[in-house]
Design a protein around this motif. Structure first.
Motif, PDB file in Angstrom:
ATOM      1  N   TYR A 167       1.208  35.257  60.676  1.00  0.00           N
ATOM      2  CA  TYR A 167       1.156  36.713  60.667  1.00  0.00           C
ATOM      3  C   TYR A 167      -0.260  37.182  60.989  1.00  0.00           C
ATOM      4  N   GLY A 168      -0.368  38.463  61.311  1.00  0.00           N
ATOM      5  CA  GLY A 168      -1.676  39.068  61.525  1.00  0.00           C
ATOM      6  C   GLY A 168      -1.924  39.439  62.965  1.00  0.00           C
ATOM      7  N   GLU A 169      -3.105  39.971  63.178  1.00  0.00           N
ATOM      8  CA  GLU A 169      -3.522  40.432  64.499  1.00  0.00           C
ATOM      9  C   GLU A 169      -3.949  39.252  65.368  1.00  0.00           C
ATOM     10  N   PRO A 170      -3.770  39.352  66.691  1.00  0.00           N
ATOM     11  CA  PRO A 170      -4.240  38.289  67.582  1.00  0.00           C
ATOM     12  C   PRO A 170      -5.715  37.983  67.327  1.00  0.00           C
ATOM     13  N   GLY A 171      -6.041  36.710  67.326  1.00  0.00           N
ATOM     14  CA  GLY A 171      -7.400  36.269  67.059  1.00  0.00           C
ATOM     15  C   GLY A 171      -7.699  36.117  65.579  1.00  0.00           C
ATOM     16  N   GLU A 172      -6.821  36.658  64.732  1.00  0.00           N
ATOM     17  CA  GLU A 172      -7.001  36.583  63.283  1.00  0.00           C
ATOM     18  C   GLU A 172      -5.728  36.102  62.590  1.00  0.00           C
ATOM     19  N   ARG A 173      -4.805  35.511  63.352  1.00  0.00           N
ATOM     20  CA  ARG A 173      -3.496  35.137  62.799  1.00  0.00           C
ATOM     21  C   ARG A 173      -3.646  34.031  61.763  1.00  0.00           C
ATOM     22  N   GLU A 174      -2.846  34.156  60.719  1.00  0.00           N
ATOM     23  CA  GLU A 174      -2.954  33.268  59.570  1.00  0.00           C
ATOM     24  C   GLU A 174      -1.604  32.616  59.289  1.00  0.00           C
ATOM     25  N   VAL A 175      -1.638  31.371  58.831  1.00  0.00           N
ATOM     26  CA  VAL A 175      -0.414  30.672  58.430  1.00  0.00           C
ATOM     27  C   VAL A 175      -0.253  30.770  56.923  1.00  0.00           C
ATOM     28  N   THR A 176       0.989  30.741  56.503  1.00  0.00           N
ATOM     29  CA  THR A 176       1.316  30.683  55.091  1.00  0.00           C
ATOM     30  C   THR A 176       2.601  29.889  54.944  1.00  0.00           C
ATOM     31  N   TYR A 177       2.782  29.271  53.800  1.00  0.00           N
ATOM     32  CA  TYR A 177       4.017  28.519  53.556  1.00  0.00           C
ATOM     33  C   TYR A 177       4.258  28.430  52.063  1.00  0.00           C
ATOM     34  N   TRP A 178       5.515  28.203  51.720  1.00  0.00           N
ATOM     35  CA  TRP A 178       5.914  28.062  50.317  1.00  0.00           C
ATOM     36  C   TRP A 178       7.014  27.019  50.268  1.00  0.00           C
ATOM     37  N   ILE A 179       6.833  26.025  49.442  1.00  0.00           N
ATOM     38  CA  ILE A 179       7.824  24.958  49.267  1.00  0.00           C
ATOM     39  C   ILE A 179       8.289  24.963  47.818  1.00  0.00           C
ATOM     40  N   ASP A 180       9.588  24.888  47.611  1.00  0.00           N
ATOM     41  CA  ASP A 180      10.150  24.774  46.270  1.00  0.00           C
ATOM     42  C   ASP A 180       9.488  23.598  45.558  1.00  0.00           C
ATOM     43  N   ARG A 181       9.043  23.822  44.339  1.00  0.00           N
ATOM     44  CA  ARG A 181       8.308  22.790  43.595  1.00  0.00           C
ATOM     45  C   ARG A 181       9.099  21.485  43.468  1.00  0.00           C
ATOM     46  N   ALA A 182      10.413  21.566  43.434  1.00  0.00           N
ATOM     47  CA  ALA A 182      11.236  20.353  43.340  1.00  0.00           C
ATOM     48  C   ALA A 182      11.043  19.435  44.543  1.00  0.00           C
ATOM     49  N   TYR A 183      10.460  19.963  45.620  1.00  0.00           N
ATOM     50  CA  TYR A 183      10.275  19.185  46.856  1.00  0.00           C
ATOM     51  C   TYR A 183       8.818  18.840  47.137  1.00  0.00           C
ATOM     52  N   TRP A 184       7.919  19.185  46.220  1.00  0.00           N
ATOM     53  CA  TRP A 184       6.506  18.870  46.429  1.00  0.00           C
ATOM     54  C   TRP A 184       6.292  17.365  46.498  1.00  0.00           C
ATOM     55  N   GLY A 185       5.281  16.966  47.274  1.00  0.00           N
ATOM     56  CA  GLY A 185       4.867  15.566  47.326  1.00  0.00           C
ATOM     57  C   GLY A 185       5.696  14.687  48.233  1.00  0.00           C
ATOM     58  N   ARG A 186       6.531  15.269  49.053  1.00  0.00           N
ATOM     59  CA  ARG A 186       7.405  14.486  49.943  1.00  0.00           C
ATOM     60  C   ARG A 186       7.040  14.623  51.414  1.00  0.00           C
ATOM     61  N   GLY A 187       5.946  15.321  51.721  1.00  0.00           N
ATOM     62  CA  GLY A 187       5.535  15.494  53.112  1.00  0.00           C
ATOM     63  C   GLY A 187       6.235  16.629  53.834  1.00  0.00           C
TER      64      GLY A 187
END
Length: 156
Positions: A72-92
């Motif tokens: 999201y964000g303006e061109p040249g300043e676009r940012e990534v974000t992500y959210w993973i259910d905690r039950a799936y953490w640590g699996r790559g």
């Protein structure tokens, strides 16, 4: 394990809402909505972002919704974000999903932010080629305090 990114469907939103109300995940992410339990605010947020040209994806593992990823964000300043259910953490899963997302969005630079003590997220970003470019601080609603964060960049 098959990891797929696809467009966000209306039926994903209740899953995202549940995932974003896990107290341990909120603490780790730190920079969260002021009141993650406010369903009206959550729905309004998703309605706004789905109306933009930003890239939002649902992360599926073997057909199950396990999280979301976005640019999201303006061109040249676009940012990534992500959210993973905690039950799936640590699996790559976060690493695989973010790698796919940055392939789908080839523009550079891309930025990311992570709480300085969020070792898992920092590891994911590092594996995907993001490098720390700055240290900052910001108010973390999930912790009720100002905390340190890293700003990272993917430029190639």
């Amino acid at each position: 394990m098959q990891i797929v990114l696809r467009e966000v469907h209306d039926s994903d939103l209740p899953v995202f809402f549940r995932q974003m109300n896990d107290p341990e995940a909120l603490r780790m992410a730190a920079f969260t909505p002021k009141d993650p339990a406010d369903r009206d605010a959550f729905d309004a947020h998703w309605e706004r972002i789905r109306a933009t040209e930003d890239v939002q994806r649902t992360i599926l593992v073997d057909g199950d919704v396990v999280g979301s990823a976005a640019v999201y964000g303006e061109p040249g300043e676009r940012e990534v974000t992500y959210w993973i259910d905690r039950a799936y953490w640590g699996r790559g899963i976060a690493t695989a999903a973010l790698r796919e997302l940055v392939i789908q969005v080839p523009e550079r630079p891309l930025y990311a932010r992570a709480a300085a003590d969020n070792a898992g997220s920092l590891r994911v970003l590092d594996k995907c080629g993001f490098r720390v470019t700055a240290r900052a601080s910001g108010y973390a609603h999930a912790r009720g305090a100002e905390i340190d964060e890293f700003v990272l960049m993917l430029d190639a």
